[in-house]
Design a protein around this motif. Structure first.
Motif, mmCIF file in Angstrom:
data_model
loop_
_atom_site.group_PDB
_atom_site.id
_atom_site.type_symbol
_atom_site.label_atom_id
_atom_site.label_comp_id
_atom_site.label_asym_id
_atom_site.label_seq_id
_atom_site.Cartn_x
_atom_site.Cartn_y
_atom_site.Cartn_z
ATOM 1 N N UNK A 51 0.834 -1.194 0.000
ATOM 2 C CA UNK A 51 0.000 0.000 0.000
ATOM 3 C C UNK A 51 0.875 1.252 0.000
ATOM 4 N N UNK A 52 1.956 1.218 0.779
ATOM 5 C CA UNK A 52 2.837 2.387 0.922
ATOM 6 C C UNK A 52 3.714 2.586 -0.312
ATOM 7 N N UNK A 53 4.284 1.494 -0.843
ATOM 8 C CA UNK A 53 5.251 1.633 -1.951
ATOM 9 C C UNK A 53 4.601 1.606 -3.328
ATOM 10 N N UNK A 54 3.323 1.187 -3.393
ATOM 11 C CA UNK A 54 2.686 1.056 -4.700
ATOM 12 C C UNK A 54 1.346 1.758 -4.785
ATOM 13 N N UNK A 55 0.455 1.473 -3.839
ATOM 14 C CA UNK A 55 -0.916 1.961 -3.926
ATOM 15 C C UNK A 55 -1.042 3.464 -3.893
ATOM 16 N N UNK A 56 -0.602 4.080 -2.800
ATOM 17 C CA UNK A 56 -0.745 5.535 -2.653
ATOM 18 C C UNK A 56 0.016 6.337 -3.715
ATOM 19 N N UNK A 57 1.298 5.990 -4.029
ATOM 20 C CA UNK A 57 2.013 6.783 -5.034
ATOM 21 C C UNK A 57 1.361 6.766 -6.416
ATOM 22 N N UNK A 58 0.913 5.580 -6.866
ATOM 23 C CA UNK A 58 0.330 5.471 -8.201
ATOM 24 C C UNK A 58 -1.056 6.107 -8.262
ATOM 25 N N UNK A 59 -1.806 6.019 -7.166
ATOM 26 C CA UNK A 59 -3.114 6.670 -7.115
ATOM 27 C C UNK A 59 -2.936 8.187 -7.169
ATOM 28 N N UNK A 60 -1.983 8.703 -6.415
ATOM 29 C CA UNK A 60 -1.684 10.140 -6.423
ATOM 30 C C UNK A 60 -1.274 10.595 -7.823
ATOM 31 N N UNK A 61 -0.453 9.805 -8.496
ATOM 32 C CA UNK A 61 0.015 10.151 -9.842
ATOM 33 C C UNK A 61 -1.156 10.272 -10.814
ATOM 34 N N UNK A 62 -2.065 9.293 -10.793
ATOM 35 C CA UNK A 62 -3.206 9.320 -11.731
ATOM 36 C C UNK A 62 -4.147 10.480 -11.427
ATOM 37 N N UNK A 63 -4.411 10.732 -10.141
ATOM 38 C CA UNK A 63 -5.297 11.846 -9.780
ATOM 39 C C UNK A 63 -4.688 13.183 -10.190
ATOM 40 N N UNK A 64 -3.372 13.326 -10.002
ATOM 41 C CA UNK A 64 -2.699 14.572 -10.353
ATOM 42 C C UNK A 64 -2.717 14.813 -11.859
ATOM 43 N N UNK A 65 -2.486 13.752 -12.645
ATOM 44 C CA UNK A 65 -2.509 13.871 -14.107
ATOM 45 C C UNK A 65 -3.898 14.292 -14.587
ATOM 46 N N UNK A 66 -4.931 13.627 -14.085
ATOM 47 C CA UNK A 66 -6.296 13.955 -14.502
ATOM 48 C C UNK A 66 -6.691 15.361 -14.115
ATOM 49 N N UNK A 67 -6.338 15.772 -12.896
ATOM 50 C CA UNK A 67 -6.720 17.096 -12.399
ATOM 51 C C UNK A 67 -6.002 18.210 -13.157
ATOM 52 N N UNK A 68 -4.714 18.016 -13.454
ATOM 53 C CA UNK A 68 -3.951 19.061 -14.133
ATOM 54 C C UNK A 68 -4.328 19.174 -15.619
ATOM 55 N N UNK A 69 -4.494 18.019 -16.272
ATOM 56 C CA UNK A 69 -4.764 18.034 -17.715
ATOM 57 C C UNK A 69 -6.230 18.331 -18.027
ATOM 58 N N UNK A 70 -7.125 18.098 -17.047
ATOM 59 C CA UNK A 70 -8.555 18.346 -17.229
ATOM 60 C C UNK A 70 -9.111 17.627 -18.454
ATOM 61 N N UNK A 71 -8.625 16.390 -18.651
ATOM 62 C CA UNK A 71 -9.055 15.565 -19.785
ATOM 63 C C UNK A 71 -9.252 14.130 -19.312
ATOM 64 N N UNK A 72 -9.989 13.335 -20.125
ATOM 65 C CA UNK A 72 -10.069 11.903 -19.875
ATOM 66 C C UNK A 72 -8.738 11.247 -20.188
ATOM 67 N N UNK A 73 -8.681 9.924 -20.102
ATOM 68 C CA UNK A 73 -7.396 9.222 -20.237
ATOM 69 C C UNK A 73 -6.731 9.448 -21.593
ATOM 70 N N UNK A 74 -7.496 9.482 -22.677
ATOM 71 C CA UNK A 74 -6.899 9.655 -24.012
ATOM 72 C C UNK A 74 -6.310 11.061 -24.136
ATOM 73 N N UNK A 75 -7.111 12.075 -23.801
ATOM 74 C CA UNK A 75 -6.650 13.455 -23.927
ATOM 75 C C UNK A 75 -5.500 13.781 -23.003
ATOM 76 N N UNK A 76 -5.529 13.238 -21.771
ATOM 77 C CA UNK A 76 -4.484 13.550 -20.788
ATOM 78 C C UNK A 76 -3.116 13.062 -21.252
#
Length: 591
Positions: A51-76
């Motif tokens: 959870x510490x080495x994989x779950x939280x970091x990768x979840x944070x990465x995906x949320x940050x990408x979506x929030x910054x790009x303001x697009x779905x997965x293809x557009x982001x």
């Protein structure tokens, strides 16, 4: 970055949406199974580390990408690099595959829910045969709950090669399940945002009721002792760590594009770092909480079966050897067996094949996962409870809430990139696009309502996402850290959150998480190679049990296509962009 898309009403609504999506059926039926298989309480050690080495970091990465790009997965991913547009397409393909079969679980939940209002419950006992002289032959060889699942619900064929016909009852339940999903996503975040409050919170209400009831059941303590007794030797088993990593990975829903889609509806300054930690911790806490509930019911079921087995043995020995009533008890059974063996050796030897070896440990060791746990083990425990109809209704409503919550995320991963498309959004309203997606999925999903449908369900469940998601998230992590650039990503986070990510996040993103995902990919590939010919479990009605069979060649071809259809999007997307750029360059030089 300008985007006219509607936003969540507030950050809490976004958190509820993520929890509704991430906290799904895997928390209720897969985590307890893994806990049972890999060391009880000892499994929590690798699980929490992952959870510490994989779950939280990768979840944070995906949320940050979506929030910054303001697009779905293809557009982001296309914004990060045009060559990465295939990553978003791969996520949409995987989510499309998942939506095809996942809603069938909701259809089964509807089927069981409708039957939960009967008294007695239809799976409480075996039906009589056509002559009304004895129990149905197939049911007599198995159990009433298995019979109801395999014969009454699935009407399953003996093999994947015998397709059979569509079961109209299941087809109607599937159409109903898709209608519910369509109504929930009809207005985008406007309707989904209201639904997630229910789908995220109601399962906890039901789990609390089940916890209170479970802890008061006879034998519940046996299940909890079994769960929390750590088998430390399992920590030396590589599969324990692999399964802990895989459970974290899939329970959070990484790689599907759903989290990126949800995050794209956030305000640009939303604290996605805090939300990543909250969702990760709630998701993992739910898995442990659900396991306590499950193991209390396991303990009740195991103790019930164990004591029932002892009663049958005691009754058999009392009748055959004409013993006084009450002379033989569970406490003195072993000593009385020794006495009868020495006193009546020949008679006892003839009777021996009929004497079952009753063991509480063996009952607790019986591992069941997936649909077997959700629709067989739980229903078997429910039928032996007082006011069984009430607990049955509560349980299957909870399953529906978990399933619908996950479906909202799956469909968002498909619809967000489609509605982001200027061509589609200008020609078709959002409601029509949503309807078309639901209709296509529903029509394809009818395959899973055929007599051989459950075998195809298992193929999609086992192979449609596993390897594909690992490769998708690996490319995502490498793309952010080494294509987009970690320093550039840091600056984006500084603009959004007001501070840069600390050393923990950067080490996890740049090194630890990619290495871990590569290890998982290698494990899965070597495991597939070692397995040889892929096999499946088929229901044998004559024996009343599952038997192992080899997949036919066309089923293996479908498995290959499922894996290739999504993974090949990544290199093909990059290749197409490369060719298009070369052609444009050649045209410009000719001019």
């Amino acid at each position: 970055m300008e985007n006219p898309r509607p936003l969540w009403d507030n950050p809490l609504q976004f958190v509820f949406a993520c929890i509704s999506y991430a906290v799904g059926l895997g928390n209720v039926w897969r985590f307890p199974y893994l806990c049972q298989m890999y060391g009880g309480g000892g499994f929590l050690i690798p699980y929490l580390i992952m959870l510490i080495v994989e779950g939280m970091p990768l979840l944070y990465l995906e949320l940050a990408v979506g929030q910054h790009m303001r697009q779905g997965s293809i557009g982001a991913w296309k914004i990060i690099s045009p060559y990465l547009s295939g990553v978003g397409i791969a996520s949409v393909v995987v989510s499309f595959f998942l939506s095809m079969y996942y809603n069938v679980i909701n259809a089964w939940a509807f089927w069981y829910l409708f039957h939960s209002f009967q008294d007695p419950l239809p799976w409480a006992s075996c039906p009589l045969n056509s002559n009304h002289t004895d129990y149905d032959e197939e049911c007599a060889k198995t159990s009433s709950t298995q019979y109801f699942w395999y014969r009454k619900t699935l009407n399953i064929s003996p093999s994947i090669e015998e397709y059979g016909s569509i079961q109209w009852e299941q087809a109607v339940c599937l159409i109903l399940a898709w209608l519910v999903v369509y109504l929930c996503i009809l207005r985008g975040t406007e309707s989904t945002g209201k639904v997630v409050y229910v789908t995220a919170s109601l399962p906890y209400f039901v789990l609390i009721i089940y916890l209170i009831r479970g802890l008061t059941l006879h034998g519940a303590v046996n299940g909890l002792i079994y769960m929390f007794t750590p088998k430390i030797e399992q920590l030396a088993n590589p599969k324990t760590w692999i399964n802990a990593a895989t459970q974290i990975f899939f329970s959070l829903g990484l790689g599907f594009g759903s989290l990126i889609a949800f995050a794209s509806y956030n305000e640009p300054n939303n604290n996605c770092e805090r939300h990543a930690m909250i969702v990760s911790l709630i998701n993992s806490s739910t898995s442990i909480f659900a396991s306590i509930v499950t193991f209390s019911i396991y303990g009740f079921k195991a103790t019930f079966n164990y004591e029932n087995c002892l009663s049958k043995v005691i009754l058999l020995l009392t009748n055959v050897f004409d013993l006084e009533e009450g002379a033989l008890t569970a406490d003195n059974l072993d000593s009385m067996k020794d006495y009868l063996t020495s006193t009546y050796p020949n008679q006892y030897a003839e009777l021996l094949p009929q004497i079952k070896n009753c063991s509480l440990e063996a009952e607790l060791d019986t591992a069941v996962q997936g649909t077997g746990l959700a629709f067989i083990v739980y229903s078997e425990a429910i039928k032996n409870m007082e006011v069984s109809q009430l607990y049955s209704v509560l349980y299957f409503v909870m399953l529906l809430m978990l399933g619908i919550g996950s479906m909202l995320g799956n469909t968002a991963a498909i619809l967000t990139p489609l509605t982001d498309s200027k061509f589609l959004s200008t020609h078709l309203p959002k409601e029509v696009i949503s309807g078309i997606v639901c209709f296509i999925n529903c029509i394809v999903g009818l395959v899973f309502t055929m007599e051989a449908g459950n075998y195809w369900f298992d193929i999609f469940n086992d192979y449609a996402a596993t390897l594909s998601l690992l490769l998708i998230v690996l490319v995502e992590t490498i793309a952010v850290c080494y294509v987009y650039g970690l320093k550039r990503f840091e600056k984006d986070l500084l603009l959004m959150l007001g501070h840069k990510p600390n050393w923990y996040w950067k080490i996890m993103w740049a090194f630890v998480s990619p290495v871990l995902i590569i290890s998982l990919v290698i494990f899965y590939l070597t495991d597939y190679i070692r397995t040889g010919t892929l096999q499946y479990q088929a229901w044998d009605a004559t024996q009343g049990q599952l038997v192992t069979k080899d997949y036919p060649s066309y089923a293996l071809a479908v498995i290959g296509l499922l894996v290739a259809a999504s993974t090949m999007c990544i290199p093909l997307g990059a290749l197409i962009i490369f060719i298009m750029k070369r052609l444009k360059r050649n045209v410009s030089t000719l001019e």
